[in-house]
Design an enzyme around this catalytic site. Sequence first.
Site, PDB file in Angstrom:
ATOM      1  N   THR A  84      57.898  77.111  51.369  1.00  0.00           N
ATOM      2  CA  THR A  84      58.441  75.815  50.909  1.00  0.00           C
ATOM      3  C   THR A  84      59.743  76.043  50.151  1.00  0.00           C
ATOM      4  O   THR A  84      60.764  75.399  50.430  1.00  0.00           O
ATOM      5  CB  THR A  84      57.413  75.086  50.023  1.00  0.00           C
ATOM      6  OG1 THR A  84      56.141  75.105  50.653  1.00  0.00           O
ATOM      7  CG2 THR A  84      57.843  73.654  49.762  1.00  0.00           C
ATOM      8  N   GLU A  86      57.899  85.226  39.496  1.00  0.00           N
ATOM      9  CA  GLU A  86      57.924  83.755  39.477  1.00  0.00           C
ATOM     10  C   GLU A  86      57.582  83.244  38.086  1.00  0.00           C
ATOM     11  O   GLU A  86      58.263  82.387  37.531  1.00  0.00           O
ATOM     12  CB  GLU A  86      56.923  83.185  40.493  1.00  0.00           C
ATOM     13  CG  GLU A  86      57.358  83.361  41.929  1.00  0.00           C
ATOM     14  CD  GLU A  86      56.296  82.925  42.910  1.00  0.00           C
ATOM     15  OE1 GLU A  86      55.101  82.924  42.553  1.00  0.00           O
ATOM     16  OE2 GLU A  86      56.659  82.592  44.052  1.00  0.00           O
TER      17      GLU A  86
END
Length: 235
Positions: free
Chosen positions: A31, A107
């Site tokens: 995504t 992340e």
Amino acid sequence: LTQDELKKIAAYKAVEYVESGMVLGLGTGSTAKHAVDRIGELLRQGKLKNIIGIPTSKKTHEQAVSLGIPLSDLDSHPVLDLAIDGADEVDPHLNLVKGRGGSLLREKMVECACKKFVVIVDESKLVKYLGGSGLAMPVEIVPFCWNFTAARLQKLFEGYGCVAKLRTSGENGEPFVTDNGNYIVDLYFKEDIGDLNVASDEILRLAGVVEHGMFLGMATTLIVAGELGITIKNK
Ligand code: DER
């Protein structure tokens, strides 16, 4: 619409939050890939200027280099304006499971350093409670005596029917190695593990654990692309 088309719709919507001059956390996964592609396109068209990207994986770093997105790191930019990234699961409180792509540590480091964290998902990622999809809850651990750590993680959640599995890569069953040289243990639950903050603390207290894939209270905006359109939820 295919799942990838939905991911692209959510990603493009998130890039509307990007302004010239921003320092951006660039997410990892299928995504986030669309968001990074879009940022590269707008830079090329001159519609965005003076963007600095902080990648959340070697894979995203390579993608951003190929798109000509100027890159830097957290040492040079300890505070970021905005991060855009996907998620594996999102609960109704915007808590996330991330890391099924193996990039959870970088992340989490990047996304904790951002003023805004926009999460982009297709509707299949929405769950009632984390771990509810029956899919992996990743935990990054040091390779040293990984079996010892995996067993302790499993025991921690044995009351929830937890099974801990070392993530392997390739056909020869070699352990998957993260960008940081660590291993990943995937936890599978049969029931709701209840208080996520308690679970988070208990996991992180285990020496040998580096970080886990629950991103609690970090997302500021959720963009969901579904068959009926886009929904945006702010924290
Ligand atoms: O592994 C990761 O943390 C990814 O960001 C994951 O959470 C979402 O990956 P996807 O966009 O490919 O579903």
